[in-house]
Scaffold this motif. Structure first.
Motif, mmCIF file in Angstrom:
data_model
loop_
_atom_site.group_PDB
_atom_site.id
_atom_site.type_symbol
_atom_site.label_atom_id
_atom_site.label_comp_id
_atom_site.label_asym_id
_atom_site.label_seq_id
_atom_site.Cartn_x
_atom_site.Cartn_y
_atom_site.Cartn_z
ATOM 1 N N GLU A 101 0.804 -1.221 0.000
ATOM 2 C CA GLU A 101 0.000 0.000 0.000
ATOM 3 C C GLU A 101 0.839 1.274 0.000
ATOM 4 O OE1 GLU A 101 -3.329 0.622 2.650
ATOM 5 O OE2 GLU A 101 -3.356 -1.522 3.099
ATOM 6 N N PHE A 102 2.123 1.188 0.354
ATOM 7 C CA PHE A 102 2.898 2.377 0.682
ATOM 8 C C PHE A 102 2.880 3.447 -0.412
ATOM 9 C CE2 PHE A 102 6.860 4.814 0.753
ATOM 10 C CZ PHE A 102 6.749 5.395 2.005
ATOM 11 N N GLY A 103 3.208 3.053 -1.632
ATOM 12 C CA GLY A 103 3.265 4.036 -2.720
ATOM 13 C C GLY A 103 1.921 4.675 -2.976
ATOM 14 N N MET A 104 0.869 3.886 -2.907
ATOM 15 C CA MET A 104 -0.481 4.415 -3.116
ATOM 16 C C MET A 104 -0.860 5.394 -2.011
ATOM 17 S SD MET A 104 -2.494 0.993 -4.410
ATOM 18 C CE MET A 104 -1.865 -0.092 -3.108
ATOM 19 N N LYS A 105 -0.410 5.093 -0.788
ATOM 20 C CA LYS A 105 -0.690 5.992 0.337
ATOM 21 C C LYS A 105 0.015 7.322 0.137
ATOM 22 C CE LYS A 105 -1.037 5.799 5.387
ATOM 23 N NZ LYS A 105 -0.731 4.979 6.604
ATOM 24 N N MET A 106 1.256 7.272 -0.366
ATOM 25 C CA MET A 106 1.992 8.504 -0.633
ATOM 26 C C MET A 106 1.306 9.347 -1.714
ATOM 27 S SD MET A 106 4.559 8.692 1.437
ATOM 28 C CE MET A 106 3.349 8.041 2.609
ATOM 29 N N LYS A 107 0.602 8.682 -2.629
ATOM 30 C CA LYS A 107 -0.144 9.392 -3.672
ATOM 31 C C LYS A 107 -1.510 9.866 -3.178
ATOM 32 C CE LYS A 107 1.849 6.787 -7.559
ATOM 33 N NZ LYS A 107 1.534 5.826 -8.646
ATOM 34 N N ARG A 108 -1.793 9.604 -1.885
ATOM 35 C CA ARG A 108 -3.074 9.987 -1.271
ATOM 36 C C ARG A 108 -4.261 9.315 -1.939
ATOM 37 N NH1 ARG A 108 -2.141 14.545 2.067
ATOM 38 N NH2 ARG A 108 -0.073 15.451 1.734
ATOM 39 N N MET A 109 -4.062 8.083 -2.381
ATOM 40 C CA MET A 109 -5.163 7.320 -2.944
ATOM 41 C C MET A 109 -6.184 7.014 -1.843
ATOM 42 S SD MET A 109 -5.014 3.634 -4.928
ATOM 43 C CE MET A 109 -4.019 4.286 -6.273
ATOM 44 N N PRO A 110 -7.481 7.119 -2.113
ATOM 45 C CA PRO A 110 -8.489 6.807 -1.098
ATOM 46 C C PRO A 110 -8.303 5.401 -0.535
ATOM 47 C CG PRO A 110 -9.504 7.850 -3.002
ATOM 48 C CD PRO A 110 -8.077 7.589 -3.373
ATOM 49 N N LYS A 111 -8.571 5.260 0.760
ATOM 50 C CA LYS A 111 -8.287 4.009 1.461
ATOM 51 C C LYS A 111 -8.984 2.810 0.834
ATOM 52 C CE LYS A 111 -8.193 1.886 6.044
ATOM 53 N NZ LYS A 111 -8.473 2.076 7.488
ATOM 54 N N THR A 112 -10.243 2.960 0.454
ATOM 55 C CA THR A 112 -10.995 1.835 -0.124
ATOM 56 C C THR A 112 -10.334 1.340 -1.401
ATOM 57 O OG1 THR A 112 -13.061 2.686 0.792
ATOM 58 C CG2 THR A 112 -13.235 1.076 -0.988
ATOM 59 N N GLU A 113 -9.952 2.275 -2.281
ATOM 60 C CA GLU A 113 -9.290 1.908 -3.537
ATOM 61 C C GLU A 113 -7.922 1.300 -3.257
ATOM 62 O OE1 GLU A 113 -7.832 3.961 -7.750
ATOM 63 O OE2 GLU A 113 -8.887 5.159 -6.238
ATOM 64 N N LEU A 136 -6.911 -0.367 -0.598
ATOM 65 C CA LEU A 136 -7.060 -1.728 -0.068
ATOM 66 C C LEU A 136 -7.407 -2.709 -1.176
ATOM 67 C CD1 LEU A 136 -9.032 -0.961 3.235
ATOM 68 C CD2 LEU A 136 -6.655 -1.725 3.053
ATOM 69 N N GLU A 137 -8.277 -2.281 -2.086
ATOM 70 C CA GLU A 137 -8.694 -3.161 -3.186
ATOM 71 C C GLU A 137 -7.526 -3.468 -4.109
ATOM 72 O OE1 GLU A 137 -9.632 -4.370 -7.066
ATOM 73 O OE2 GLU A 137 -9.048 -2.290 -6.674
ATOM 74 N N ARG A 138 -6.739 -2.438 -4.457
ATOM 75 C CA ARG A 138 -5.597 -2.647 -5.353
ATOM 76 C C ARG A 138 -4.529 -3.508 -4.684
ATOM 77 N NH1 ARG A 138 -4.855 -0.108 -10.009
ATOM 78 N NH2 ARG A 138 -2.586 -0.283 -9.838
ATOM 79 N N ALA A 139 -4.269 -3.252 -3.412
ATOM 80 C CA ALA A 139 -3.265 -4.049 -2.705
ATOM 81 C C ALA A 139 -3.682 -5.514 -2.664
ATOM 82 C CB ALA A 139 -3.076 -3.512 -1.288
ATOM 83 N N ALA A 140 -4.950 -5.774 -2.356
ATOM 84 C CA ALA A 140 -5.434 -7.154 -2.294
ATOM 85 C C ALA A 140 -5.306 -7.838 -3.657
ATOM 86 C CB ALA A 140 -6.886 -7.165 -1.827
ATOM 87 N N ARG A 141 -5.612 -7.084 -4.724
ATOM 88 C CA ARG A 141 -5.551 -7.668 -6.066
ATOM 89 C C ARG A 141 -4.130 -8.090 -6.431
ATOM 90 N NH1 ARG A 141 -5.929 -4.697 -11.095
ATOM 91 N NH2 ARG A 141 -6.718 -2.922 -9.903
ATOM 92 N N PHE A 142 -3.159 -7.239 -6.130
ATOM 93 C CA PHE A 142 -1.795 -7.554 -6.537
ATOM 94 C C PHE A 142 -1.118 -8.529 -5.572
ATOM 95 C CE2 PHE A 142 -2.590 -3.749 -9.065
ATOM 96 C CZ PHE A 142 -2.210 -4.244 -10.312
ATOM 97 N N LEU A 171 3.703 -3.064 -9.014
ATOM 98 C CA LEU A 171 2.529 -3.169 -9.878
ATOM 99 C C LEU A 171 1.359 -2.348 -9.339
ATOM 100 C CD1 LEU A 171 2.634 -6.982 -10.722
ATOM 101 C CD2 LEU A 171 2.892 -5.120 -12.371
ATOM 102 N N ALA A 172 1.176 -2.366 -8.026
ATOM 103 C CA ALA A 172 0.055 -1.647 -7.407
ATOM 104 C C ALA A 172 0.149 -0.143 -7.647
ATOM 105 C CB ALA A 172 -0.001 -1.942 -5.917
ATOM 106 N N ASN A 173 1.373 0.368 -7.797
ATOM 107 C CA ASN A 173 1.562 1.795 -8.069
ATOM 108 C C ASN A 173 1.290 2.155 -9.523
ATOM 109 O OD1 ASN A 173 2.281 2.707 -5.484
ATOM 110 N ND2 ASN A 173 4.378 1.975 -5.753
ATOM 111 N N ASN A 174 1.064 1.122 -10.345
ATOM 112 C CA ASN A 174 0.740 1.307 -11.769
ATOM 113 C C ASN A 174 1.769 2.166 -12.498
ATOM 114 O OD1 ASN A 174 -0.835 0.849 -14.060
ATOM 115 N ND2 ASN A 174 -2.022 2.712 -13.761
ATOM 116 N N PRO A 175 3.051 1.819 -12.416
ATOM 117 C CA PRO A 175 4.064 2.598 -13.132
ATOM 118 C C PRO A 175 3.968 2.365 -14.630
ATOM 119 C CG PRO A 175 5.049 0.607 -12.260
ATOM 120 C CD PRO A 175 3.624 0.631 -11.755
ATOM 121 N N LYS A 176 4.425 3.332 -15.406
ATOM 122 C CA LYS A 176 4.466 3.146 -16.853
ATOM 123 C C LYS A 176 5.578 2.173 -17.242
ATOM 124 C CE LYS A 176 2.599 7.674 -18.138
ATOM 125 N NZ LYS A 176 2.853 8.933 -18.889
ATOM 126 N N VAL A 177 6.651 2.183 -16.438
ATOM 127 C CA VAL A 177 7.835 1.372 -16.735
ATOM 128 C C VAL A 177 8.277 0.665 -15.461
ATOM 129 C CG1 VAL A 177 10.241 1.414 -17.512
ATOM 130 C CG2 VAL A 177 8.569 2.985 -18.536
#
Length: 267
Positions: A104-116, A118-124, A155-161
């Motif tokens: 979750e760390f990178g997504m948290k730094m991007k201030r992604m909403p908690k629900t999203e 958690l869902e992305r972290a679980a998926r990856f 992968l959860a951070n959805n980088p381009k590269v």
């Protein structure tokens, strides 16, 4: 025409990198040019000290070229960018955070909403096969499991590269093969642009869509080889005549550069 117009995801244009130290100036890369296409899995091989990791660090924006430039989607790379996800040989996990929290760390730094988040972290976490270990800390995990957490986090951070610097080198042979095949499946599903460094020709052939052999220092491109082995790929592909033909071609090129490197060191 810029890199986007030409269809290149990454364009490395006449890059030189020098380092100054007590023994004087060392040229790690010299006038190196290379294009990487969108959705390509490029593997770089070469003799130790040929500048593979230096090149990856420049693409990631951890360091700047002494000369030349690097473009990502047509824009100059001038510093660290979240558009590139880096995975190292050492796992670089936060030891005080659980698997879930690391992913979750990178997504948290991007201030992604908690629900999203958690869902992305679980998926990856599911994609890399770590269901049931969400609350585990890194010191409870094997080396292979730690590297899977690193891959899931990237992968959860959805980088381009995705940039991978010998990520499986420290693992035992069986774990390494399992993670190679898992990475192939992830690539076939998500088609991320990947640059992957390895010393293993077998690993390069299993993973890549194209292989680049670098020269002995100063690093340049010695040879580019399109990997036309069929998908899906697994260990069975190593039994094919085409696999052996490609391996022999790459080995001859790498061996030639290793010999040149040894001549420089002893000369």
């Amino acid at each position: 025409m810029d890199a986007v117009a030409n269809g290149h995801k990454i364009s490395i244009q006449g890059v030189t990198k020098t380092f100054s130290g007590k023994r004087g100036t060392v040229t790690a890369l010299k006038d190196l040019s290379l294009n990487v296409e969108d959705g390509e899995f490029l593997v770089i091989v070469g003799a130790s000290g040929c500048g593979k990791t230096t090149l990856l660090n420049l693409v990631a924006g951890f360091d700047a070229p002494t000369g030349g430039k690097i473009l990502l989607d047509g824009q100059a790379v001038t510093g660290i960018t979240p558009e590139c996800g880096m995975i190292f040989q050492q796992y670089a996990l936060f030891p005080w955070k659980t698997v879930q929290e690391n992913v979750e760390f990178g997504m948290k730094m991007k201030r992604m909403p908690k629900t999203e988040r958690l869902e992305r972290a679980a998926r990856f976490i599911d994609i890399v096969g770590l269901n049931g270990f969400e609350k585990s800390y890194p010191h409870h995990l094997s080396g292979g499991m730690k590297q899977r957490v690193s891959i899931a986090r990237s992968l959860a951070n959805n980088p381009k590269v995705m940039l991978l610097d010998e990520p499986f080198a420290a693992l035992d042979a069986m774990t390494r093969q399992v993670l190679q095949e898992q990475l192939v499946r992830i690539y076939e599903k998500h088609r991320k642009t990947i640059i992957f460094i390895t010393h293993s020709i077998d690993e390069a052939l299993l993973l890549s869509s194209r292989i680049v052999v670098m020269t002995a220092r100063p690093g340049r491109i010695a040879q580019e080889i399109v990997n036309d082995l069929p998908h899906p790929r697994n260990a069975d592909v190593q039994l094919s005549s085409r696999y052996m033909e490609l391996k022999r071609t790459i080995w001859d090129s790498v061996q030639s550069e290793v010999m040149k490197s040894m001549e420089v060191e002893t000369g």
